[in-house]
Design an enzyme around this catalytic site. Structure first.
Site, PDB file in Angstrom:
ATOM      1  N   LYS A 115       0.926  -1.247  -0.152  1.00  0.00           N
ATOM      2  CA  LYS A 115      -0.031  -0.006  -0.133  1.00  0.00           C
ATOM      3  C   LYS A 115       0.852   1.181  -0.109  1.00  0.00           C
ATOM      4  O   LYS A 115       0.521   2.241  -0.555  1.00  0.00           O
ATOM      5  CB  LYS A 115      -0.884   0.008   1.127  1.00  0.00           C
ATOM      6  N   LYS A 197      -3.797 -11.214  -7.362  1.00  0.00           N
ATOM      7  CA  LYS A 197      -5.173 -11.509  -6.720  1.00  0.00           C
ATOM      8  C   LYS A 197      -6.119 -10.667  -7.198  1.00  0.00           C
ATOM      9  O   LYS A 197      -5.797  -9.290  -7.398  1.00  0.00           O
ATOM     10  CB  LYS A 197      -5.200 -11.607  -5.066  1.00  0.00           C
ATOM     11  N   LYS A 200     -10.320  -5.119  -5.201  1.00  0.00           N
ATOM     12  CA  LYS A 200     -11.408  -3.976  -5.414  1.00  0.00           C
ATOM     13  C   LYS A 200     -10.449  -2.909  -6.013  1.00  0.00           C
ATOM     14  O   LYS A 200     -11.161  -2.011  -6.583  1.00  0.00           O
ATOM     15  CB  LYS A 200     -11.561  -3.764  -4.022  1.00  0.00           C
TER      16      LYS A 200
HETATM   17  P1  TYM Z   1     -10.607  -6.855   2.657  1.00  0.00           P
HETATM   18  O1  TYM Z   1     -11.680  -5.682   2.583  1.00  0.00           O
HETATM   19  O2  TYM Z   1      -9.330  -6.317   1.823  1.00  0.00           O
HETATM   20  O3  TYM Z   1     -11.212  -7.894   2.270  1.00  0.00           O
HETATM   21  C1  TYM Z   1     -12.117  -8.744   2.777  1.00  0.00           C
HETATM   22  C2  TYM Z   1     -12.000 -10.054   2.876  1.00  0.00           C
HETATM   23  O4  TYM Z   1     -11.836 -10.830   1.649  1.00  0.00           O
HETATM   24  C3  TYM Z   1     -10.692 -11.555   1.324  1.00  0.00           C
HETATM   25  N1  TYM Z   1     -10.263 -11.191  -0.045  1.00  0.00           N
HETATM   26  C4  TYM Z   1     -10.037 -12.211  -0.858  1.00  0.00           C
HETATM   27  N2  TYM Z   1     -10.394 -13.743  -0.750  1.00  0.00           N
HETATM   28  C5  TYM Z   1     -10.286 -14.229  -1.954  1.00  0.00           C
HETATM   29  N3  TYM Z   1      -9.486 -13.904  -2.882  1.00  0.00           N
HETATM   30  C6  TYM Z   1      -9.248 -12.609  -3.094  1.00  0.00           C
HETATM   31  N4  TYM Z   1      -8.832 -12.332  -4.223  1.00  0.00           N
HETATM   32  C7  TYM Z   1      -9.729 -11.759  -1.946  1.00  0.00           C
HETATM   33  N5  TYM Z   1      -9.474 -10.389  -1.720  1.00  0.00           N
HETATM   34  C8  TYM Z   1      -9.578 -10.243  -0.392  1.00  0.00           C
HETATM   35  C9  TYM Z   1      -9.899 -10.946   2.556  1.00  0.00           C
HETATM   36  O5  TYM Z   1      -8.972 -11.878   2.880  1.00  0.00           O
HETATM   37  C10 TYM Z   1     -10.894 -10.719   3.648  1.00  0.00           C
HETATM   38  O6  TYM Z   1     -11.197 -11.889   4.169  1.00  0.00           O
HETATM   39  N6  TYM Z   1      -7.635  -5.973   6.828  1.00  0.00           N
HETATM   40  C11 TYM Z   1      -8.999  -6.455   6.408  1.00  0.00           C
HETATM   41  C12 TYM Z   1     -10.467  -6.075   7.119  1.00  0.00           C
HETATM   42  C13 TYM Z   1     -10.338  -6.337   8.523  1.00  0.00           C
HETATM   43  C14 TYM Z   1     -10.409  -7.518   9.216  1.00  0.00           C
HETATM   44  C15 TYM Z   1     -10.587  -7.269  10.789  1.00  0.00           C
HETATM   45  C16 TYM Z   1     -10.477  -8.900   8.723  1.00  0.00           C
HETATM   46  C17 TYM Z   1     -10.210  -5.407   9.247  1.00  0.00           C
HETATM   47  N7  TYM Z   1     -10.243  -5.910  10.659  1.00  0.00           N
HETATM   48  C18 TYM Z   1     -10.549  -8.228  11.550  1.00  0.00           C
HETATM   49  C19 TYM Z   1     -10.857  -9.799   9.661  1.00  0.00           C
HETATM   50  C20 TYM Z   1     -10.808  -9.445  11.053  1.00  0.00           C
HETATM   51  C21 TYM Z   1      -9.198  -6.147   4.813  1.00  0.00           C
HETATM   52  O7  TYM Z   1      -8.653  -4.949   4.387  1.00  0.00           O
HETATM   53  O8  TYM Z   1      -9.800  -6.670   3.998  1.00  0.00           O
END
Ligand code: TYM
Length: 334
Positions: A115, A197, A200
Site C-alpha cells: 500500500k 489476486k 477492489k
Molecule cells: P478486505 O476488505 O481487503 O477483504 C475482505 C475479505 O476478503 C478477502 N479477500 C479475498 N479472498 C479471496 N480472494 C481474493 N482475491 C480476495 N480479496 C480479498 C480478504 O482476505 C478478507 O477476508 N484488513 C481486512 C479487513 C479487516 C478484518 C479485520 C478482517 C479489518 N479488521 C478483522 C478480519 C478480522 C481487509 O482489508 O480485508
C-alpha cells in the site's frame, strides 16, 4: 469465548466495490457459522481512511456493504453486523495495543509495503499501524475464529503475537484467535492477470467481477478472461488462468476440483468460460435481487444498525474495561 459460546469475528473494508474474491474468500464462508459461534461482522470504516476517501462516497459504500452482508445471507438477528466507527472500543483498544507492538513487526507487513508503494504521497501512520487496529477488532470480542482470505494471514499472525505478548505480561486476558481459511476460493485471482489476486482497487475493471455486476457484464468479463493457448482444462500452477476459473466454478457450484475437471474434459475454453460465467451469475443474481429489496426498507436497515451497534458496544466494553484495569488506568467512578 463470550457468554459461553465460541466467538467469531471478521470484517471488510468499505473501500471500492466488493469483488467476487471478497465473496468467495470470506463472505460466503460466513453464512453458515451462526449456529456454532457468536458472530460479529464489521464494516471496517476506520481502516478505510488509511487511504484518502471521499466522505459521501465512503458513507454510501459502508451502507452498501452492510446491506450486502445481509443480502448475501447473514441473518442480522443471529449475527452482529455493525460499523466499526460506531463502537469506540476498537480505537481505544487499538491505542493500548500500539504500545505492545514493535515497529520492526509492522515493518515486515507485506500489505503495508504494497500500500505504501501504491500511495507514495500518503504514507500515513494509520497505514503503518493498520494491523494493530485489526488486532484490536479481533481481540475486542475475544474471538476464537477469524474467517478470512489468504491475504490476511500475516495480519492474523501479528494479532496472535500481540495477544500472546499481552497475556504473558498480564495473565489470560485475550483469547488467541485462529484463522479460518477456506480450502477453495481463499485466493481468487485477477481475470486479466491470474498471477495477481483479484482486488477492489484494480484499475482494470475487467480484472474483477463486482458483486453488483449485471449478468451480461459478468459473462463478458469471463469470456475475456486471460488463460493460455493449449485448450486443455487442467488444474495446475502452470495454467493459473484456468486454475482460477476452475476454483471459481468449484465454489459457485459446490463441486470438487476433481468433479469440475472431469465435467469439462474435452470441452473448449470458450464453452468453459461461458459455464463459469453462468455459474457466477446464478450465485450473484439472488444476492443482487435481495439487495435491491433491502435498500427499499430504510427503517429496517437503520434498526439493524442501531441494535447491533448497541450489542457490539456491550461486548466490546466488557473486554475494554478488563484491559484498561490490567494496564493500570484508574477505575471509573459511577
Ligand atoms: P478486505 O476488505 O481487503 O477483504 C475482505 C475479505 O476478503 C478477502 N479477500 C479475498 N479472498 C479471496 N480472494 C481474493 N482475491 C480476495 N480479496 C480479498 C480478504 O482476505 C478478507 O477476508 N484488513 C481486512 C479487513 C479487516 C478484518 C479485520 C478482517 C479489518 N479488521 C478483522 C478480519 C478480522 C481487509 O482489508 O480485508
Amino acid at each position: 469465548m463470550l457468554d459461553g459460546k465460541k466467538t467469531l469475528f471478521s470484517g471488510m473494508q468499505a473501500t471500492g466495490n466488493i469483488t467476487l474474491g471478497n465473496y468467495m474468500g470470506a463472505l460466503k464462508n460466513w453464512i453458515t457459522l451462526d449456529e456454532e459461534y457468536q458472530c460479529f461482522y464489521c464494516v471496517v470504516d476506520l481502516h478505510s481512511i488509511t487511504v484518502r476517501q471521499d466522505p459521501a462516497e465512503l458513507r454510501k459504500r459502508a451502507r452498501t456493504l452492510l446491506t450486502l452482508y445481509i443480502a448475501a445471507g447473514l441473518d442480522p438477528v443471529k449475527n452482529c453486523i455493525y460499523y466499526q466507527s460506531h463502537v469506540s472500543g476498537h480505537a481505544e483498544l487499538s491505542w493500548i495495543l500500539n504500545c505492545f507492538t514493535y515497529m520492526g513487526e509492522l515493518n515486515r507487513m507485506t500489505q503495508f509495503k504494497d500500500k505504501s508503494a501504491k500511495h507514495a504521497d500518503n504514507i500515513n501512520a494509520g497505514l503503518f499501524t493498520y494491523p494493530v487496529l485489526m488486532a484490536a477488532d479481533i481481540l475486542l470480542f475475544q474471538s476464537d475464529v477469524v474467517p478470512v482470505g489468504v491475504d490476511q494471514k500475516q495480519h492474523l499472525e501479528i494479532t496472535r503475537d500481540i495477544a500472546e505478548r499481552f497475556n504473558s505480561i498480564y495473565g489470560d486476558v485475550f483469547t488467541i484467535p485462529e484463522p479460518y481459511i477456506g480450502k477453495v476460493g481463499a485466493k481468487i485471482m485477477s481475470l486479466q492477470d491470474p498471477t495477481k489476486k483479484m482486488s477492489k482497487s484494480d484499475e482494470n475493471i475487467n480484472a474483477s467481477i463486482y458483486l453488483m455486476d449485471d449478468p451480461d457484464t459478468i459473462i463478458r468479463k469471463f469470456k475475456r478472461a486471460v488463460t493460455d493457448s493449449d485448450n486443455q482444462i487442467l488444474y495446475n500452477d502452470e495454467k493459473p488462468g484456468i486454475k482460477n476459473l476452475i476454483d471459481i466454478y468449484s465454489v459457485s457450484t459446490n463441486k470438487t476440483i476433481d468433479e469440475v475437471v472431469k465435467e469439462f474434459d474435452g470441452v473448449g475454453y470458450g464453452d468453459f468460460k461461458l459455464a463459469v460465467g453462468e455459474s457466477v451469475v446464478s450465485v450473484l443474481k439472488p444476492i443482487q435481487d435481495k439487495f435491491a429489496q433491502l435498500t427499499k426498507d430504510k427503517d429496517y436497515i437503520d434498526g439493524i444498525i442501531k441494535d447491533n451497534a448497541e450489542k457490539a458496544n456491550y461486548f466490546a466494553t466488557k473486554t475494554l474495561r478488563k484491559v484498561q484495569k490490567k494496564v493500570g488506568f484508574p477505575e471509573r467512578v459511577r
